[in-house]
Design a protein around this motif. Structure first.
Motif, mmCIF file in Angstrom:
data_model
loop_
_atom_site.group_PDB
_atom_site.id
_atom_site.type_symbol
_atom_site.label_atom_id
_atom_site.label_comp_id
_atom_site.label_asym_id
_atom_site.label_seq_id
_atom_site.Cartn_x
_atom_site.Cartn_y
_atom_site.Cartn_z
ATOM 1 N N ILE A 18 0.798 -1.376 -0.514
ATOM 2 C CA ILE A 18 0.147 -0.198 0.170
ATOM 3 C C ILE A 18 1.141 1.147 -0.066
ATOM 4 N N LEU A 19 1.632 1.567 0.817
ATOM 5 C CA LEU A 19 2.673 2.621 0.665
ATOM 6 C C LEU A 19 3.526 2.714 -0.786
ATOM 7 N N ASN A 20 4.316 1.268 -1.023
ATOM 8 C CA ASN A 20 4.989 1.770 -2.419
ATOM 9 C C ASN A 20 3.546 2.169 -3.009
ATOM 10 N N ALA A 21 2.946 1.423 -3.812
ATOM 11 C CA ALA A 21 1.588 2.008 -4.078
ATOM 12 C C ALA A 21 0.966 3.283 -4.482
ATOM 13 N N ALA A 22 1.083 3.957 -2.677
ATOM 14 C CA ALA A 22 0.631 5.592 -2.473
ATOM 15 C C ALA A 22 1.522 6.896 -2.902
ATOM 16 N N GLN A 24 3.854 6.055 -5.434
ATOM 17 C CA GLN A 24 3.724 6.015 -6.926
ATOM 18 C C GLN A 24 2.196 6.975 -7.191
ATOM 19 N N GLU A 25 1.611 7.085 -6.956
ATOM 20 C CA GLU A 25 0.104 7.327 -7.149
ATOM 21 C C GLU A 25 0.622 9.242 -6.976
ATOM 22 N N PHE A 26 1.383 9.444 -5.388
ATOM 23 C CA PHE A 26 1.296 11.021 -4.886
ATOM 24 C C PHE A 26 2.055 10.939 -6.230
ATOM 25 N N LYS A 27 3.695 10.916 -6.603
ATOM 26 C CA LYS A 27 4.272 10.846 -7.745
ATOM 27 C C LYS A 27 3.566 11.813 -8.484
ATOM 28 N N GLU A 28 2.305 10.720 -9.208
ATOM 29 C CA GLU A 28 2.133 10.554 -10.670
ATOM 30 C C GLU A 28 0.623 11.997 -10.180
ATOM 31 N N ARG A 29 -0.206 11.907 -9.847
ATOM 32 C CA ARG A 29 -0.987 13.184 -9.698
ATOM 33 C C ARG A 29 -0.892 14.111 -8.936
ATOM 34 N N GLY A 30 0.240 13.633 -7.696
ATOM 35 C CA GLY A 30 0.508 14.882 -6.336
ATOM 36 C C GLY A 30 -0.664 14.468 -5.319
ATOM 37 N N PHE A 31 -0.872 14.870 -4.535
ATOM 38 C CA PHE A 31 -1.212 14.507 -3.087
ATOM 39 C C PHE A 31 -2.742 14.527 -3.139
ATOM 40 N N LEU A 32 -3.079 15.958 -3.426
ATOM 41 C CA LEU A 32 -4.642 16.372 -3.302
ATOM 42 C C LEU A 32 -5.639 15.384 -4.175
ATOM 43 N N ASN A 33 -4.960 15.071 -5.446
ATOM 44 C CA ASN A 33 -5.663 14.204 -6.506
ATOM 45 C C ASN A 33 -5.159 12.414 -6.519
ATOM 46 N N THR A 34 -4.506 12.341 -5.418
ATOM 47 C CA THR A 34 -4.845 11.107 -4.818
ATOM 48 C C THR A 34 -6.167 10.603 -4.072
ATOM 49 N N SER A 35 -6.934 9.754 -4.314
ATOM 50 C CA SER A 35 -7.928 8.926 -3.963
ATOM 51 C C SER A 35 -7.047 7.263 -3.996
ATOM 52 N N ASN A 38 -7.551 5.019 -5.532
ATOM 53 C CA ASN A 38 -6.393 4.841 -6.991
ATOM 54 C C ASN A 38 -5.619 4.470 -6.005
ATOM 55 N N ILE A 39 -4.994 4.621 -4.737
ATOM 56 C CA ILE A 39 -3.628 3.630 -4.462
ATOM 57 C C ILE A 39 -4.047 1.811 -4.211
ATOM 58 N N MET A 40 -5.034 1.380 -3.857
ATOM 59 C CA MET A 40 -5.415 0.485 -4.455
ATOM 60 C C MET A 40 -5.617 -0.138 -5.265
ATOM 61 N N GLN A 41 -6.027 0.469 -6.381
ATOM 62 C CA GLN A 41 -6.372 0.446 -7.493
ATOM 63 C C GLN A 41 -4.997 -0.169 -8.225
ATOM 64 N N THR A 42 -4.008 0.268 -7.412
ATOM 65 C CA THR A 42 -1.905 0.740 -7.768
ATOM 66 C C THR A 42 -1.972 -0.880 -7.318
ATOM 67 N N ALA A 43 -2.035 -1.031 -5.765
ATOM 68 C CA ALA A 43 -2.015 -1.717 -5.192
ATOM 69 C C ALA A 43 -1.628 -3.315 -5.418
ATOM 70 N N GLU A 59 -2.564 9.598 6.639
ATOM 71 C CA GLU A 59 -1.514 8.595 7.776
ATOM 72 C C GLU A 59 -0.980 7.788 7.223
ATOM 73 N N VAL A 60 -1.430 7.708 5.460
ATOM 74 C CA VAL A 60 0.057 7.248 4.423
ATOM 75 C C VAL A 60 1.007 7.824 3.900
ATOM 76 N N LEU A 61 0.758 9.234 3.877
ATOM 77 C CA LEU A 61 1.644 10.246 3.576
ATOM 78 C C LEU A 61 2.357 10.793 4.967
ATOM 79 N N MET A 62 2.048 10.336 6.590
ATOM 80 C CA MET A 62 3.066 10.289 7.133
ATOM 81 C C MET A 62 4.062 9.284 6.765
ATOM 82 N N ASN A 63 2.925 8.664 6.846
ATOM 83 C CA ASN A 63 3.989 6.506 7.522
ATOM 84 C C ASN A 63 5.230 6.869 6.002
ATOM 85 N N LEU A 64 4.963 7.210 4.463
ATOM 86 C CA LEU A 64 6.240 7.779 3.495
ATOM 87 C C LEU A 64 7.029 8.139 3.928
#
Length: 203
Positions: A18-22, A24-35, A38-43, A59-64
């Motif tokens: 989940i963290l790795n997928a997040a 990837q999504e944050f990098k591609e979409r930005g934090f605000l535009n990532t749902s 999106n994260i779980m589909q990539t995961a 919370e995912v962001l803080m873990n990353l």
């Protein structure tokens, strides 16, 4: 016992997926535009699984961010044992941090103001400043104690300046790449920090 270890290992594997997928999504979409979807589909996992490990994407962001800065602190700690000068250590920390931010732009909301980017700002600590100021503060204090840096400037004031450089470069209107922008600003700041710089003392 073995079955329990397997369950623990599987949970850790799912969490890391989940963290790795997040990331990837944050990098591609930005934090605000990532749902979360999106994260779980990539995961490759169901949305319901997300809530077995995290309460929100904040919370995912803080873990990353925590994981990334643990890596940075380990590298700086290893460099410190080589008895480098504080100036060399500071330059190393600056380059490492610049590379980290440039490769993980989803950190920028925390460096600037997570409150402006998050739909759940209450879940992001107000004073997060993800580790930069602590890292720089320790190096600057080390340099001052060893007589390598000016002692008339408070260490926490200088570390605050270092922290603000990344924010300024990230939102700069100048036609300069992020890394070059940061490096030019850092050079000015570091030159002013060296012992022998002619400036008025602070009382």
């Amino acid at each position: 016992m073995e079955q329990k270890n397997l369950r623990t290992q599987k949970k850790l594997q799912f969490k890391n997926t989940i963290l790795n997928a997040a990331a990837q999504e944050f990098k591609e979409r930005g934090f605000l535009n990532t749902s979360i979807s999106n994260i779980m589909q990539t995961a490759g996992l169901g949305v319901g699984t997300f809530y077995n490990y995290f309460n929100s994407k904040e919370e995912v962001l803080m873990n990353l961010v925590k994981n990334l800065f643990m890596q940075v602190e380990e590298k700086i700690s290893a460099q410190t044992t080589k008895k480098s000068s504080s100036l060399e250590l500071l330059n190393f920390a600056c380059q490492l941090t610049t590379e980290l931010i440039d490769n993980n732009r989803f950190i920028l909301p925390l460096i600037s103001s997570a409150m402006e980017y998050s739909d759940k700002p209450e879940q992001i600590p107000k004073n997060i400043s993800p580790g930069f100021r602590k890292i720089f503060d320790e190096i600057i204090q080390r340099g001052q104690n060893r007589g390598e840096f000016r002692a008339d400037v408070p260490a926490d004031l200088v570390s605050e300046l270092f922290h603000s450089i990344y924010q300024a470069a990230a939102f700069s209107k100048l036609q300069i790449q992020f890394k070059d922008n940061v490096n030019l600003k850092l050079k000015i700041l570091i030159d002013g920090l060296k012992v022998g710089t002619n400036n008025n003392n602070f009382d």
